[in-house]
Design a protein around this motif. Sequence first.
Motif, PDB file in Angstrom:
ATOM      1  N   ALA A   1       0.820  -1.204   0.000  1.00  0.00           N
ATOM      2  CA  ALA A   1       0.000   0.000   0.000  1.00  0.00           C
ATOM      3  C   ALA A   1       0.858   1.259   0.000  1.00  0.00           C
ATOM      4  O   ALA A   1       0.399   2.323  -0.430  1.00  0.00           O
ATOM      5  CB  ALA A   1      -0.917  -0.003   1.218  1.00  0.00           C
ATOM      6  N   PHE A   2       2.107   1.146   0.472  1.00  0.00           N
ATOM      7  CA  PHE A   2       2.948   2.320   0.629  1.00  0.00           C
ATOM      8  C   PHE A   2       4.364   2.063   0.115  1.00  0.00           C
ATOM      9  O   PHE A   2       4.821   0.922   0.042  1.00  0.00           O
ATOM     10  CB  PHE A   2       3.029   2.729   2.110  1.00  0.00           C
ATOM     11  N   HIS A   3       5.059   3.166  -0.223  1.00  0.00           N
ATOM     12  CA  HIS A   3       6.511   3.135  -0.358  1.00  0.00           C
ATOM     13  C   HIS A   3       7.068   3.169   1.067  1.00  0.00           C
ATOM     14  O   HIS A   3       6.696   4.041   1.857  1.00  0.00           O
ATOM     15  CB  HIS A   3       7.023   4.363  -1.110  1.00  0.00           C
ATOM     16  N   VAL A   4       7.961   2.253   1.386  1.00  0.00           N
ATOM     17  CA  VAL A   4       8.446   2.154   2.760  1.00  0.00           C
ATOM     18  C   VAL A   4       9.919   2.551   2.834  1.00  0.00           C
ATOM     19  O   VAL A   4      10.633   2.583   1.829  1.00  0.00           O
ATOM     20  CB  VAL A   4       8.250   0.724   3.317  1.00  0.00           C
ATOM     21  N   VAL A   5      10.348   2.837   4.049  1.00  0.00           N
ATOM     22  CA  VAL A   5      11.697   3.355   4.259  1.00  0.00           C
ATOM     23  C   VAL A   5      12.765   2.355   3.807  1.00  0.00           C
ATOM     24  O   VAL A   5      13.825   2.749   3.296  1.00  0.00           O
ATOM     25  CB  VAL A   5      11.890   3.765   5.732  1.00  0.00           C
ATOM     26  N   ASP A   6      12.522   1.054   3.973  1.00  0.00           N
ATOM     27  CA  ASP A   6      13.508   0.058   3.548  1.00  0.00           C
ATOM     28  C   ASP A   6      13.754   0.118   2.047  1.00  0.00           C
ATOM     29  O   ASP A   6      14.886  -0.079   1.586  1.00  0.00           O
ATOM     30  CB  ASP A   6      13.048  -1.349   3.947  1.00  0.00           C
ATOM     31  N   ALA A   7      12.706   0.399   1.277  1.00  0.00           N
ATOM     32  CA  ALA A   7      12.863   0.507  -0.173  1.00  0.00           C
ATOM     33  C   ALA A   7      13.693   1.743  -0.523  1.00  0.00           C
ATOM     34  O   ALA A   7      14.548   1.693  -1.420  1.00  0.00           O
ATOM     35  CB  ALA A   7      11.498   0.576  -0.840  1.00  0.00           C
ATOM     36  N   VAL A   8      13.448   2.845   0.179  1.00  0.00           N
ATOM     37  CA  VAL A   8      14.195   4.074  -0.093  1.00  0.00           C
ATOM     38  C   VAL A   8      15.674   3.875   0.210  1.00  0.00           C
ATOM     39  O   VAL A   8      16.547   4.208  -0.605  1.00  0.00           O
ATOM     40  CB  VAL A   8      13.630   5.252   0.732  1.00  0.00           C
ATOM     41  N   ARG A   9      15.961   3.305   1.369  1.00  0.00           N
ATOM     42  CA  ARG A   9      17.356   3.132   1.773  1.00  0.00           C
ATOM     43  C   ARG A   9      18.054   1.994   1.029  1.00  0.00           C
ATOM     44  O   ARG A   9      19.238   2.089   0.687  1.00  0.00           O
ATOM     45  CB  ARG A   9      17.426   2.871   3.278  1.00  0.00           C
ATOM     46  N   GLY A  10      17.296   0.918   0.788  1.00  0.00           N
ATOM     47  CA  GLY A  10      17.936  -0.266   0.208  1.00  0.00           C
ATOM     48  C   GLY A  10      17.915  -0.322  -1.299  1.00  0.00           C
ATOM     49  O   GLY A  10      18.682  -1.097  -1.900  1.00  0.00           O
ATOM     50  N   ASP A  11      17.063   0.490  -1.940  1.00  0.00           N
ATOM     51  CA  ASP A  11      16.934   0.423  -3.396  1.00  0.00           C
ATOM     52  C   ASP A  11      17.084   1.798  -4.043  1.00  0.00           C
ATOM     53  O   ASP A  11      17.949   2.005  -4.890  1.00  0.00           O
ATOM     54  CB  ASP A  11      15.586  -0.196  -3.760  1.00  0.00           C
ATOM     55  N   TRP A  12      16.252   2.753  -3.648  1.00  0.00           N
ATOM     56  CA  TRP A  12      16.253   4.053  -4.323  1.00  0.00           C
ATOM     57  C   TRP A  12      17.608   4.763  -4.246  1.00  0.00           C
ATOM     58  O   TRP A  12      18.169   5.151  -5.275  1.00  0.00           O
ATOM     59  CB  TRP A  12      15.206   4.981  -3.714  1.00  0.00           C
ATOM     60  N   ILE A  13      18.115   4.931  -3.032  1.00  0.00           N
ATOM     61  CA  ILE A  13      19.363   5.684  -2.853  1.00  0.00           C
ATOM     62  C   ILE A  13      20.550   4.972  -3.503  1.00  0.00           C
ATOM     63  O   ILE A  13      21.329   5.608  -4.227  1.00  0.00           O
ATOM     64  CB  ILE A  13      19.615   5.974  -1.355  1.00  0.00           C
ATOM     65  N   PRO A  14      20.721   3.645  -3.297  1.00  0.00           N
ATOM     66  CA  PRO A  14      21.829   2.979  -3.992  1.00  0.00           C
ATOM     67  C   PRO A  14      21.730   3.084  -5.520  1.00  0.00           C
ATOM     68  O   PRO A  14      22.739   3.278  -6.199  1.00  0.00           O
ATOM     69  CB  PRO A  14      21.704   1.524  -3.527  1.00  0.00           C
ATOM     70  N   THR A  15      20.511   2.974  -6.049  1.00  0.00           N
ATOM     71  CA  THR A  15      20.346   3.085  -7.500  1.00  0.00           C
ATOM     72  C   THR A  15      20.674   4.491  -7.982  1.00  0.00           C
ATOM     73  O   THR A  15      21.364   4.669  -9.001  1.00  0.00           O
ATOM     74  CB  THR A  15      18.903   2.725  -7.907  1.00  0.00           C
ATOM     75  N   ALA A  16      20.204   5.501  -7.260  1.00  0.00           N
ATOM     76  CA  ALA A  16      20.436   6.885  -7.677  1.00  0.00           C
ATOM     77  C   ALA A  16      21.909   7.275  -7.632  1.00  0.00           C
ATOM     78  O   ALA A  16      22.367   8.100  -8.435  1.00  0.00           O
ATOM     79  CB  ALA A  16      19.621   7.834  -6.807  1.00  0.00           C
ATOM     80  N   THR A  17      22.663   6.684  -6.713  1.00  0.00           N
ATOM     81  CA  THR A  17      24.073   7.063  -6.549  1.00  0.00           C
ATOM     82  C   THR A  17      25.010   6.159  -7.333  1.00  0.00           C
ATOM     83  O   THR A  17      26.219   6.409  -7.366  1.00  0.00           O
ATOM     84  CB  THR A  17      24.450   7.024  -5.057  1.00  0.00           C
ATOM     85  N   ARG A  18      24.471   5.130  -7.968  1.00  0.00           N
ATOM     86  CA  ARG A  18      25.293   4.222  -8.766  1.00  0.00           C
ATOM     87  C   ARG A  18      25.654   4.867 -10.099  1.00  0.00           C
ATOM     88  O   ARG A  18      24.852   5.581 -10.695  1.00  0.00           O
ATOM     89  CB  ARG A  18      24.534   2.918  -8.995  1.00  0.00           C
ATOM     90  N   SER A  19      26.855   4.614 -10.577  1.00  0.00           N
ATOM     91  CA  SER A  19      27.288   5.177 -11.857  1.00  0.00           C
ATOM     92  C   SER A  19      26.443   4.615 -12.991  1.00  0.00           C
ATOM     93  O   SER A  19      26.088   3.428 -12.989  1.00  0.00           O
ATOM     94  CB  SER A  19      28.765   4.858 -12.115  1.00  0.00           C
ATOM     95  N   LEU A  20      26.133   5.450 -13.955  1.00  0.00           N
ATOM     96  CA  LEU A  20      25.369   5.014 -15.120  1.00  0.00           C
ATOM     97  C   LEU A  20      26.228   4.148 -16.032  1.00  0.00           C
ATOM     98  O   LEU A  20      27.372   4.485 -16.329  1.00  0.00           O
ATOM     99  CB  LEU A  20      24.877   6.224 -15.910  1.00  0.00           C
TER     100      LEU A  20
END
Length: 389
Positions: free
Chosen positions: A90-109
């Motif tokens: 039902a929601f975007h949760v903090v574990d997804a932000v920390r474990g997926d979003w941030i690592p993906t955003a900071t990874r080199s293209l």
Amino acid sequence: MTVSGWDAVVGQRAAARILRQALTRDEVAHAWLMSGPAGVGQTALVRAIAMALNCPQPTQTDAGCSSCDTCKRIARGVHPALVELEPEGAFHVVDAVRGDWIPTATRSLTEGRRRIMYVASADRMNIAAQNAFLKILEEPPASVVWILDVQDEGMLLDTVASRCRKLALVPWGPDDLAQFASQLEVADEHIDTIVRAALGSPQRLRDLADPDVAVARLRNLEIIERLAVNGPGDVVPVAKELAAWAKSRAEVLKERHRTEMERLEESFGVDNGRGWPAGIKSRLTKRFERLERQERRRALDMILDDIGSWLRDLLLVQSSTLETSIVNIDRLDELRRDAPRLTPGDLVQCLQAVATCRDALDKNGNPDLQLERLLLSLALPIYARRAAA
């Protein structure tokens, strides 16, 4: 012929113009907040700007070429420069932000120039998730563009919303919907009806072109009549009928997913559950389960949209408003039949009950129970009015 890029954006001319101006001026914000109804062109806009920012051979500064491998893959949603983030439940949760979003955003293209991080239903980030997300939003990588898609901006923290450039999306107009109906091969004599019933949503129009949904709509529009004839005692069976239909829509999708898993097992040479590449089966299973939950919820929203449109039409009939404003124009006789059964005050309260039901479902409320509560809210004033007559 399949269109892509800006040619695929329909019904959002103002939003497309703002994004293209930003591209031309090299003023693409690091974060955008798209606010508007669900399913009115968000994905097309996101993919168009992703193509413009990553096409290796653009013919103009504000658009991709739409023909190279990069543009074609972005248009299909399978290029690594485009990351589409959906709520896991039902929601975007903090574990997804920390474990997926941030690592993906900071990874080199590995491919492309700018990574587009598209957060669908961003207003479903819980507070912990928003606070975690705020950290990377305040110090964004130069190569990342965040696009947050919300229906209710008020659900976001001010600190999140204020760091995004706003982009308002609107329901589709009748002309765009009518053209879309023609593309779906809706018969000319039914186009006006289906365009009105679509409520500005191309997704709802597509759904109504499905015979199963069209039949269900007519059933939903008869709910007031059923409750008026049978009284509150019909609430539970009608609620179960509605919930069962929503579940059946998800079951159809579940069967397609089961077939797809079998095809992939054969492709990978899986034997007795062994042979899957690392992590693939788990990711697919989670994705399929999420899509099935979304389909059931989408079906429940179809029911609520039908009931809500009927209640609003009853108000219009009672106020002798011109028929051009009525959504369910194909059921005008039935609207006139139901109009005396509820007072304007009753109808306003019933519309609030629809909104309350939708909100409860957003919070993972039990569909059967929430539909029962909604139908009881409709049945009681009808029954009380009849008893007082």
